[in-house]
Design a protein around this motif. Structure first.
Motif, PDB file in Angstrom:
ATOM      1  N   LEU A  95      43.266  49.268  48.592  1.00  0.00           N
ATOM      2  CA  LEU A  95      43.704  48.068  47.870  1.00  0.00           C
ATOM      3  C   LEU A  95      44.937  47.448  48.528  1.00  0.00           C
ATOM      4  O   LEU A  95      45.639  46.641  47.925  1.00  0.00           O
ATOM      5  CB  LEU A  95      44.025  48.419  46.404  1.00  0.00           C
ATOM      6  N   PRO A  99      47.194  40.428  46.766  1.00  0.00           N
ATOM      7  CA  PRO A  99      46.330  40.268  45.583  1.00  0.00           C
ATOM      8  C   PRO A  99      45.753  38.853  45.494  1.00  0.00           C
ATOM      9  O   PRO A  99      46.444  37.895  45.860  1.00  0.00           O
ATOM     10  CB  PRO A  99      47.270  40.549  44.411  1.00  0.00           C
ATOM     11  N   ARG A 128      44.223  53.374  38.446  1.00  0.00           N
ATOM     12  CA  ARG A 128      45.126  52.658  39.358  1.00  0.00           C
ATOM     13  C   ARG A 128      45.977  51.604  38.652  1.00  0.00           C
ATOM     14  O   ARG A 128      46.775  50.914  39.289  1.00  0.00           O
ATOM     15  CB  ARG A 128      44.304  52.001  40.477  1.00  0.00           C
ATOM     16  N   LYS A 130      45.282  48.639  37.408  1.00  0.00           N
ATOM     17  CA  LYS A 130      45.098  47.310  37.986  1.00  0.00           C
ATOM     18  C   LYS A 130      44.497  46.336  36.962  1.00  0.00           C
ATOM     19  O   LYS A 130      43.770  46.729  36.053  1.00  0.00           O
ATOM     20  CB  LYS A 130      44.181  47.383  39.212  1.00  0.00           C
ATOM     21  N   ASP A 185      44.809  41.694  40.139  1.00  0.00           N
ATOM     22  CA  ASP A 185      45.036  42.596  41.272  1.00  0.00           C
ATOM     23  C   ASP A 185      43.777  42.771  42.102  1.00  0.00           C
ATOM     24  O   ASP A 185      43.834  42.923  43.322  1.00  0.00           O
ATOM     25  CB  ASP A 185      45.498  43.980  40.772  1.00  0.00           C
ATOM     26  N   VAL A 186      42.611  42.804  41.420  1.00  0.00           N
ATOM     27  CA  VAL A 186      41.342  43.097  42.095  1.00  0.00           C
ATOM     28  C   VAL A 186      40.254  42.148  41.594  1.00  0.00           C
ATOM     29  O   VAL A 186      40.156  41.866  40.396  1.00  0.00           O
ATOM     30  CB  VAL A 186      40.893  44.553  41.836  1.00  0.00           C
TER      31      VAL A 186
END
Length: 462
Positions: A95, A99, A128, A130, A185-186
């Motif tokens: 990751l 972002p 995580r 996220k 974030d993802v």
């Protein structure tokens, strides 16, 4: 694959017992068994040949160490090479990007891409920490868009809407823009699958990859596919720079065939494994632990993780304090114990992680019967009133106990004998709990034979 390879190697260890040295002859015997087990599991022939050659090279001439006999040494070598074939240790997801980190999910239709996308979202949120957004670029199956919406909600992530009349590239760009503006974030992108590999699918996913420049491109493959999984993996490797593999349906019968082949063919590490249909049924793939499973050594680490995740520590401490103070163990506590077992996936899930030799002592028929009995017990307990669970004496003494039992049996759809059997088991457990009060635990441990009475009927050893 697991049971076949385990059976063959167990037989080999027994036949080689007493031999002082690994020789060309006994290595050939062992390799013949391993080769047959791998081929029966539909592992790709080139992978089998390479694997056998490496094991033979490492095994020949090795002295037997300490108390190990040649069979045990060979099994140890096989385990190490299995782990090496599937990739050393654990390959974590990357990751490390500005972002949002974009993760592209690729694979054929039916491999489990959509549910795996949601499972990965849950993993990233819980493990995580996220903020995760999902989007479906599968414009060919409107049901896939709705499916992702549903499972994303279950995972606790956010879903970006898309429609069948949009182009996949436009969907991806819109989702990326939304993710940037709302500080995700993802971004997980679920792509279209086909029933077979075709050029249109590959061209589309190549365009998506070029548009999004993902930090991870994960190839999702059904572990039950065997040789077909290898052909699919090879096609996707040629079309995309794969960074990792996700094996789905690893709780099926194969347990390893695809894991051996796909890793070698793609050159990409296996990063995750789908181990159940539940939304949290995704594990970080550990090659050494999986090699142990394949060889029937079980996965004690996973068992401990399962128990730790499923047990309500606060509730357990509360029960311990209750027993210690002498407040009494009631039917609510009995129901709570059954609920804890269910949270850990039931008896079958826990037994599956034990070494084969231990798990084999509990036949599948025994486990199925024990699971059914636990469900029946739960039904009986839920058919009781809160007062009856809190005051079990109402069901054991007094004039109204017969009518209460008839009502409970009717409510749970069982016989009165089943209600009586549960109350007898509860009475035995309650007696044991009383012995724990005031330091009587050590005395109780000497009478462990009595523990059989607290197990559900049909449970191995009960």
């Amino acid at each position: 694959m697991a049971s076949t390879l385990t059976d063959r190697l167990s037989h080999l260890v027994k036949t080689m017992r007493g031999q002082a040295r690994i020789t060309e002859s006994n290595v050939q015997d062992m390799l013949r068994e391993v080769r047959m087990a791998l081929l029966e599991a539909d592992v790709a022939l080139p992978v089998v040949r390479d694997f056998i050659a490496r094991v033979k090279d490492k095994a020949l001439g090795q002295e037997v160490v300490g108390s190990l006999n040649p069979g045990q040494v060979l099994v140890s070598i096989v385990q190490k090479e299995l782990a090496a074939t599937m990739g050393e240790g654990v390959a974590d997801i990357n990751l490390a990007a500005q972002p949002p980190a974009v993760i592209l999910m690729a694979g054929l239709q039916g491999a489990g891409k959509t549910t795996t996308t949601a499972k990965l979202a849950k993993h990233l949120i819980e493990r995580r920490k996220k903020k995760v957004l999902t989007v479906s670029a599968d414009v060919y199956r409107p049901a896939a868009i709705e499916q992702l919406k549903t499972v994303t909600r279950q995972a606790g992530a956010e879903w970006f809407p898309s429609a069948p009349d949009q182009k996949p590239r436009d969907i991806a760009l819109a989702a990326l823009d939304h993710a940037k503006r709302h500080y995700f974030d993802v971004l997980l992108v679920d792509t279209a699958g086909r029933l077979a590999i075709d050029e249109a699918l590959m061209a589309e996913i190549r365009e998506l990859h070029a548009t999004l420049n993902p930090v991870e491109t994960l190839f999702v493959v059904d572990a039950m596919q065997g040789q077909d999984a290898v052909n699919t993996a090879r096609a996707f490797k040629e079309a995309l720079p794969l960074t990792g593999v996700v094996l789905t349906k690893l709780d099926g019968d194969s347990r390893g065939g695809a894991a051996l082949s796909v890793r070698q063919v793609t050159g990409a590490p296996i990063k995750f494994a789908g181990v159940s249909e539940k939304i949290d049924g995704l594990e970080v793939f550990d090659a050494e632990r999986h090699a142990g499973r394949v060889l029937g050594m079980g996965d004690i680490v996973a068992l401990v993780e399962e128990v730790t995740k499923g047990v309500d520590i606060a509730a357990a401490q509360k029960l311990a304090e209750k027993v210690k103070s002498g407040s009494g163990f009631d039917l609510n506590d009995f129901l709570a114990q059954i609920s804890q077992m269910k949270k850990m996936g039931g008896l079958g899930n826990l037994m599956d992680k034990l070494p084969t030799q231990m798990a084999a002592k509990a036949g599948q028929a025994d486990l199925d019967r024990a699971e059914r009995d636990m469900k029946r017990m739960e039904g009986i307990l839920n058919a009781m009133t809160a007062k009856e669970r809190r005051q079990p004496a109402l069901l054991m003494d007094g004039k109204s106990k017969a009518s209460r039992k008839r009502r409970i049996a009717a409510g749970a759809g069982v016989q009165i004998q089943d209600v009586n059997r549960l109350l007898n088991q509860f009475d035995q457990m309650q007696g044991m709990m009383k012995k724990m009060k005031g330091g009587g635990l050590m005395k109780m441990m000497k009478k462990l034979g009595g523990m059989k009475g607290m197990m559900p009927p049909g449970f191995p050893g009960a």
